[in-house]
Design an enzyme around this catalytic site. Structure first.
Site, short mmCIF file in Angstrom:
data_model
loop_
_atom_site.label_atom_id
_atom_site.label_comp_id
_atom_site.label_asym_id
_atom_site.label_seq_id
_atom_site.Cartn_x
_atom_site.Cartn_y
_atom_site.Cartn_z
N ASP A 67 37.77 36.97 45.69
CA ASP A 67 36.47 36.42 46.06
C ASP A 67 36.71 35.39 47.17
O ASP A 67 37.85 35.19 47.59
CB ASP A 67 35.72 35.87 44.84
N SER A 125 40.19 25.99 39.03
CA SER A 125 39.96 27.43 38.90
C SER A 125 41.20 28.27 39.16
O SER A 125 41.26 29.42 38.74
CB SER A 125 38.84 27.87 39.86
N HIS A 160 39.45 32.71 45.91
CA HIS A 160 40.52 32.97 44.96
C HIS A 160 41.30 34.24 45.30
O HIS A 160 40.69 35.26 45.64
CB HIS A 160 39.96 33.08 43.54
#
EC number: 3.1.1.-
Length: 365
Positions: A318, A40, A321
């Site tokens: 978040d 990610s 991240h």
């Protein structure tokens, strides 16, 4: 007049051929291509196109709010590290491989949120590293068909290959193995993928080490008393030490193999401990997420969730991240940082084809 008509017809034919090929028409003057693998940290939206859980997607508000006109699938309020690297290399944003009808003239991004080096890591929910390698092989075949063997080999050898992988492998139980055995298995799988790319012509690799995530908002929210997860950080330290040695071995074993290793882990820890030094007001809590430290992973995934007023003030967008500003800072360090952060070369040296120049710390220049 007839000659002019034939020349015009030839130009039109060339233009049509360029438009009809997903890889476009490569110019001998264009910048080196960029291929991206991982999780990610680097995913530009590949998971938009697979059947997975909402926790492995980011194609909804407020993701992307700081830069893009609509959510793209990036786990950020805006751009991520590969987007900035492409900019510094004079390339367009490198497209997600799984997004239909994309142009892969300048490379492709295979990264998938949740991906690991181990097949078992989030199996069925993410595109694992081995599958990413297979997709790359399919694209290599396409280059050869459309460009011919010589031009495709040149494209692949001049290209730079970015990696962000390993973090998801250490969030699962590693028993019945010892920590050292488990780390060796993870690194073995990563090595096989790197060698697979090398066998297809890749020579220049840019890798980030695995961040120590034990004190991140999303990890603390899961811990009794919201404490840090020390076990996952122990594994990560072992991984980073062993992977650094493995890269040194590959440099000796594989002719022409060069790499830039960015210490992403330390860069993140510095910003968590001293956010104001790097332009942030908050280094431990997430902008988007509820509960202690904003650590509940519900950003945009439920009707009511916590969201800060200014995402640029929070290092974490978040619970897992960083925000766009942090990604820009990391990309700058990866691109032209000295050997305190990027070793033994930086990405700029790889793109410029000058891997013979090693970088010393600024105070030693």
């Amino acid at each position: 007049m007839a000659v002019a008509s034939r020349k015009l017809g030839a130009l039109v034919l060339v233009a049509v051929l360029c438009l009809s090929l997903p890889t476009g028409c490569l110019s001998s003057q264009q910048a080196a291509a960029l291929f991206i693998f991982g999780d990610s940290v680097f995913d530009p939206g590949n998971n938009n196109h697979i059947n997975t859980h909402v926790n492995f997607k980011a194609n909804f508000w407020p993701y992307g709010q700081s830069y893009f006109s609509s959510p793209t699938g990036r786990f950020s309020d805006g751009r991520i590290i590969p987007d900035f690297i492409a900019e510094y290399a004079s390339l367009p944003i490198i497209p997600a491989y799984l997004e239909p009808n994309n142009d892969f003239t300048h490379g492709a991004n295979f990264a998938s949120a949740g991906a690991g080096a181990l097949i078992a890591s989030h199996a069925g929910l993410a595109v694992g590293l081995q599958t990413q390698l297979r997709y790359f092989g399919d694209l290599v075949d396409h280059y050869r068909q459309n460009l011919g063997d010589i031009k495709s080999r040149q494209l692949l050898s001049d290209a730079v290959y970015l990696f962000s992988c390993g973090g998801n492998d250490y969030q699962s139980p590693y028993y019945p193995y010892t920590q050292e055995q488990y780390v060796d298995i993870v690194i073995g799988n990563m090595t096989n993928v790197i060698k697979g790319i090398y066998e297809k012509g890749g020579r220049k690799f840019g890798v980030v080490n695995v961040p120590l995530i034990g004190c991140w908002p999303g990890m603390r929210a899961k811990q009794p008393g919201n404490t840090c997860n020390t076990e996952v950080d122990e594994l990560t330290r072992l991984h980073n030490q062993a992977f650094a040695k493995r890269l040194e071995q590959l440099e000796k074993q594989l002719e022409g193999f060069v790499y830039a290793k960015f210490d992403l882990s330390t860069a993140i820890l510095n910003r968590m401990k001293n956010p104001s030094k790097y332009g942030f007001k908050e280094g431990e809590s997430a902008c988007c997420g509820s509960g202690p430290f904003g650590g509940n992973y519900d950003c945009g995934r439920i009707k009511e969730f916590g969201l800060c007023d200014n995402a640029t003030e929070y290092f974490f967008f978040d619970p897992f991240h960083p925000n766009e500003l942090a990604s820009r800072q990391f990309a700058e360090m990866f691109w032209d940082g000295d050997s305190m952060v990027t070793q033994p070369y930086n990405l700029k040296a790889l793109f410029e084809g000058k891997p013979s120049t090693k970088y010393l710390p600024n105070d030693e220049l």
